[in-house]
Design an enzyme around this catalytic site. Structure first.
Site, PDB file in Angstrom:
ATOM      1  N   VAL A 121      29.215  48.362  39.536  1.00 47.70           N
ATOM      2  CA  VAL A 121      29.548  48.746  38.980  1.00 47.70           C
ATOM      3  C   VAL A 121      30.526  49.300  37.476  1.00 47.70           C
ATOM      4  CG1 VAL A 121      30.242  51.356  38.698  1.00 47.70           C
ATOM      5  CG2 VAL A 121      29.057  51.268  40.825  1.00 47.70           C
ATOM      6  N   CYS A 122      31.626  48.326  37.755  1.00 52.36           N
ATOM      7  CA  CYS A 122      33.153  47.573  36.671  1.00 52.36           C
ATOM      8  C   CYS A 122      32.519  47.420  35.785  1.00 52.36           C
ATOM      9  CB  CYS A 122      33.281  46.717  37.969  1.00 52.36           C
ATOM     10  SG  CYS A 122      34.570  47.844  39.498  1.00 52.36           S
TER      11      CYS A 122
END
Ligand code: BEZ
Length: 213
Positions: free
Chosen positions: A45-46
């Site tokens: 996600v990052c």
């Protein structure tokens, strides 16, 4: 450590980053800043969030905003991860990522919420104005990537409402009608500020075209 609230001065710090040592207030200068934490390097996600921030570089610059990311990983780790972001998100990371391995920034900004995520930052966002005042805070869990278009929308609202006596209604986006602040009652000033007129849906709900469009 006191909770940081809207209207507080964003705490100053010095920390290493992918663009060299950052003295935060000096680095911010008289720009707006979006300071945002992500849990860890080499996480999916990052990777998408940092890629999106890079892709929106022109949008941030247009608004006079500098983005800066923070995670509690090392500079060496960031250096190995950034090429993955560039490759997979088809972009070039063009903003600093703080290497907060000693957690000094994460602690200063209360970005570690141990009951939600041990040993890493949650997804905190601080929108900071050119006087280094915290104007917006947002906090998301690790499992939910943020909407960076929403962050730009909030900045648009802050910048508009700083310079005109208006507030922005639900789901407003740049160019939509706005609301005349209830404290403005002088008819001459209303006429001068809003020459296109307004519609009083209720005496306290006065809708007008966005004045700077
Ligand atoms: C991620 O960025 O993909 C992530 C990080 C921590 C927990 C869950 C997801």
């Amino acid at each position: 450590m006191a909770t940081l609230r809207l209207g507080d001065t964003a705490p100053d710090f010095t920390q290493q980053s992918t663009e060299g040592e950052i003295h935060f207030h000096q680095w911010a200068g008289d720009s707006w800043v979006v300071l945002f934490s992500h849990p860890a390097d080499f996480t999916p996600v990052c990777t998408t969030e940092l890629g999106k921030t890079a892709a929106l570089g022109g949008e941030f610059a247009k608004r006079g905003v500098k983005p800066i990311a923070v995670s509690v990983d090392s500079l060496e780790s960031h250096g190995k991860w950034v090429p993955d972001i560039n490759e997979t998100q088809n972009t070039t990371v063009n903003f600093p990522i703080l290497a907060d391995a000693d957690r000094s920034v994460a602690t200063l900004y209360d970005m570690i919420h141990p009951n939600a995520l041990a040993n890493a930052t949650v997804r905190s966002v601080f929108i900071i104005d050119p006087r280094h005042v915290i104007r917006t805070t947002l906090t998301y869990p690790a499992s939910t990537g943020r909407n960076f278009d929403e962050i730009l929308r909030v900045i648009d609202s802050l910048q508009l409402t700083d310079s005109h006596k208006v507030a922005t209604p639900v789901n407003w986006k740049d160019g939509d009608d706005v609301i005349i602040v209830p404290s403005l009652q002088d008819p001459d000033e209303i006429k001068q500020r809003f020459p296109k007129g307004y519609k009083a849906v209720k005496p306290y709900l006065r809708v007008t075209p966005q004045p700077n469009k």
